[in-house]
Design a protein around this motif. Structure first.
Motif, PDB file in Angstrom:
ATOM      1  N   GLY A  60      66.048-112.371 -10.943  1.00  0.00           N
ATOM      2  CA  GLY A  60      67.039-112.801  -9.964  1.00  0.00           C
ATOM      3  C   GLY A  60      67.157-114.307  -9.801  1.00  0.00           C
ATOM      4  N   VAL A  61      66.033-115.021  -9.822  1.00  0.00           N
ATOM      5  CA  VAL A  61      66.062-116.477  -9.663  1.00  0.00           C
ATOM      6  C   VAL A  61      66.843-117.121 -10.812  1.00  0.00           C
ATOM      7  N   ILE A  62      66.571-116.658 -12.020  1.00  0.00           N
ATOM      8  CA  ILE A  62      67.249-117.215 -13.196  1.00  0.00           C
ATOM      9  C   ILE A  62      68.703-116.766 -13.239  1.00  0.00           C
ATOM     10  N   LEU A  63      68.967-115.506 -12.920  1.00  0.00           N
ATOM     11  CA  LEU A  63      70.350-115.026 -12.935  1.00  0.00           C
ATOM     12  C   LEU A  63      71.192-115.765 -11.896  1.00  0.00           C
ATOM     13  N   GLU A  64      70.606-116.101 -10.772  1.00  0.00           N
ATOM     14  CA  GLU A  64      71.341-116.870  -9.764  1.00  0.00           C
ATOM     15  C   GLU A  64      71.808-118.207 -10.350  1.00  0.00           C
ATOM     16  N   LYS A  65      70.947-118.864 -11.102  1.00  0.00           N
ATOM     17  CA  LYS A  65      71.312-120.152 -11.714  1.00  0.00           C
ATOM     18  C   LYS A  65      72.333-119.935 -12.839  1.00  0.00           C
ATOM     19  N   VAL A  66      72.207-118.845 -13.573  1.00  0.00           N
ATOM     20  CA  VAL A  66      73.188-118.512 -14.614  1.00  0.00           C
ATOM     21  C   VAL A  66      74.560-118.296 -13.981  1.00  0.00           C
ATOM     22  N   VAL A  67      74.602-117.566 -12.878  1.00  0.00           N
ATOM     23  CA  VAL A  67      75.868-117.328 -12.172  1.00  0.00           C
ATOM     24  C   VAL A  67      76.452-118.646 -11.677  1.00  0.00           C
ATOM     25  N   GLU A  68      75.593-119.527 -11.184  1.00  0.00           N
ATOM     26  CA  GLU A  68      76.056-120.852 -10.764  1.00  0.00           C
ATOM     27  C   GLU A  68      76.690-121.576 -11.956  1.00  0.00           C
ATOM     28  N   ASP A  81      85.788-135.061 -17.676  1.00  0.00           N
ATOM     29  CA  ASP A  81      84.907-135.795 -16.769  1.00  0.00           C
ATOM     30  C   ASP A  81      84.077-134.809 -15.939  1.00  0.00           C
ATOM     31  N   VAL A  82      83.116-134.190 -16.587  1.00  0.00           N
ATOM     32  CA  VAL A  82      82.318-133.127 -15.964  1.00  0.00           C
ATOM     33  C   VAL A  82      81.047-133.716 -15.362  1.00  0.00           C
ATOM     34  N   PRO A  83      80.815-133.476 -14.072  1.00  0.00           N
ATOM     35  CA  PRO A  83      79.574-133.976 -13.456  1.00  0.00           C
ATOM     36  C   PRO A  83      78.369-133.176 -13.948  1.00  0.00           C
ATOM     37  N   ASP A  84      77.201-133.776 -13.820  1.00  0.00           N
ATOM     38  CA  ASP A  84      75.976-133.076 -14.195  1.00  0.00           C
ATOM     39  C   ASP A  84      75.712-131.924 -13.238  1.00  0.00           C
ATOM     40  N   MET A  85      75.130-130.883 -13.778  1.00  0.00           N
ATOM     41  CA  MET A  85      74.716-129.734 -12.969  1.00  0.00           C
ATOM     42  C   MET A  85      73.211-129.852 -12.740  1.00  0.00           C
ATOM     43  N   GLU A  86      72.782-129.621 -11.528  1.00  0.00           N
ATOM     44  CA  GLU A  86      71.362-129.707 -11.198  1.00  0.00           C
ATOM     45  C   GLU A  86      70.615-128.507 -11.781  1.00  0.00           C
ATOM     46  N   ILE A  87      69.588-128.784 -12.563  1.00  0.00           N
ATOM     47  CA  ILE A  87      68.745-127.742 -13.164  1.00  0.00           C
ATOM     48  C   ILE A  87      67.303-128.026 -12.756  1.00  0.00           C
ATOM     49  N   PRO A  88      66.668-127.121 -12.024  1.00  0.00           N
ATOM     50  CA  PRO A  88      65.261-127.339 -11.662  1.00  0.00           C
ATOM     51  C   PRO A  88      64.389-127.346 -12.920  1.00  0.00           C
ATOM     52  N   CYS A  92      63.673-124.582 -16.543  1.00  0.00           N
ATOM     53  CA  CYS A  92      64.356-124.945 -17.796  1.00  0.00           C
ATOM     54  C   CYS A  92      64.084-123.965 -18.934  1.00  0.00           C
ATOM     55  N   LEU A  93      62.837-123.648 -19.185  1.00  0.00           N
ATOM     56  CA  LEU A  93      62.513-122.774 -20.306  1.00  0.00           C
ATOM     57  C   LEU A  93      63.146-121.393 -20.130  1.00  0.00           C
ATOM     58  N   GLU A  94      63.016-120.814 -18.939  1.00  0.00           N
ATOM     59  CA  GLU A  94      63.603-119.497 -18.692  1.00  0.00           C
ATOM     60  C   GLU A  94      65.127-119.528 -18.788  1.00  0.00           C
ATOM     61  N   LEU A  95      65.736-120.636 -18.384  1.00  0.00           N
ATOM     62  CA  LEU A  95      67.192-120.761 -18.484  1.00  0.00           C
ATOM     63  C   LEU A  95      67.648-120.871 -19.932  1.00  0.00           C
ATOM     64  N   VAL A  96      66.891-121.558 -20.759  1.00  0.00           N
ATOM     65  CA  VAL A  96      67.227-121.651 -22.179  1.00  0.00           C
ATOM     66  C   VAL A  96      67.127-120.270 -22.819  1.00  0.00           C
ATOM     67  N   VAL A  97      66.074-119.524 -22.480  1.00  0.00           N
ATOM     68  CA  VAL A  97      65.910-118.169 -23.017  1.00  0.00           C
ATOM     69  C   VAL A  97      67.066-117.278 -22.565  1.00  0.00           C
ATOM     70  N   ALA A  98      67.436-117.352 -21.275  1.00  0.00           N
ATOM     71  CA  ALA A  98      68.548-116.547 -20.748  1.00  0.00           C
ATOM     72  C   ALA A  98      69.864-116.926 -21.421  1.00  0.00           C
ATOM     73  N   ALA A  99      70.092-118.220 -21.622  1.00  0.00           N
ATOM     74  CA  ALA A  99      71.324-118.676 -22.267  1.00  0.00           C
ATOM     75  C   ALA A  99      71.406-118.153 -23.696  1.00  0.00           C
ATOM     76  N   TYR A 101      69.869-115.393 -24.836  1.00  0.00           N
ATOM     77  CA  TYR A 101      70.043-113.939 -24.687  1.00  0.00           C
ATOM     78  C   TYR A 101      71.512-113.594 -24.410  1.00  0.00           C
ATOM     79  N   LEU A 102      72.156-114.394 -23.575  1.00  0.00           N
ATOM     80  CA  LEU A 102      73.538-114.144 -23.179  1.00  0.00           C
ATOM     81  C   LEU A 102      74.558-114.697 -24.173  1.00  0.00           C
ATOM     82  N   GLY A 103      74.097-115.354 -25.212  1.00  0.00           N
ATOM     83  CA  GLY A 103      75.015-115.891 -26.218  1.00  0.00           C
ATOM     84  C   GLY A 103      75.901-116.987 -25.679  1.00  0.00           C
ATOM     85  N   MET A 104      75.297-117.896 -24.933  1.00  0.00           N
ATOM     86  CA  MET A 104      76.081-118.961 -24.302  1.00  0.00           C
ATOM     87  C   MET A 104      76.021-120.264 -25.088  1.00  0.00           C
ATOM     88  N   ASP A 105      75.664-120.201 -26.338  1.00  0.00           N
ATOM     89  CA  ASP A 105      75.540-121.398 -27.146  1.00  0.00           C
ATOM     90  C   ASP A 105      76.794-121.718 -27.944  1.00  0.00           C
TER      91      ASP A 105
END
Length: 108
Positions: A60-68, A81-88, A92-99, A101-105
């Motif tokens: 849930g913690v990682i999915l919340e950030k993915v949804v964001e 002109d895209v602002p930076d997104m805050e990533i805790p 980071c590692l779990e978000l890279v793995v989720a990305a 997994y979700l084919g967001m590359d």
């Protein structure tokens, strides 16, 4: 439950469910940067009919950030002109793995 808008078309929103049961209602179009979710929402897939995608490998913690990120991507998808997104840092590692997994590359 059927994920239609009452007129027989697909609902504007889908529900993403984490492995620990947290649910996030997300604008369907905002999830299109994910090959995995886009594939789940095709024609006769159960997820396409119900509008509910269970992601058994993402908590849930990682999915919340993915949804964001989905909303961030959707909001800025046509801008340069895209602002930076805050990533805790601690996520980071779990978000890279989720990305991955979700084919967001890939570019949409």
């Amino acid at each position: 439950m059927d994920a239609t808008n009452g007129n027989g078309g697909a609902s504007k929103y889908i529900t993403l469910v984490s492995k620990d049961g947290f649910e996030f209602v997300v604008l369907r179009e905002a999830t299109l940067c994910s090959d995995y979710i886009r594939g789940m929402l095709r024609n006769n897939m159960t997820e396409a009919r119900t509008g509910r995608c269970e992601l058994q490998d993402i908590n849930g913690v990682i999915l919340e950030k993915v949804v964001e990120y989905f909303h961030y991507w959707y909001k800025y998808r046509d801008r340069e002109d895209v602002p930076d997104m805050e990533i805790p840092v601690e996520n980071c590692l779990e978000l890279v793995v989720a990305a991955d997994y979700l084919g967001m590359d890939k570019q949409v």
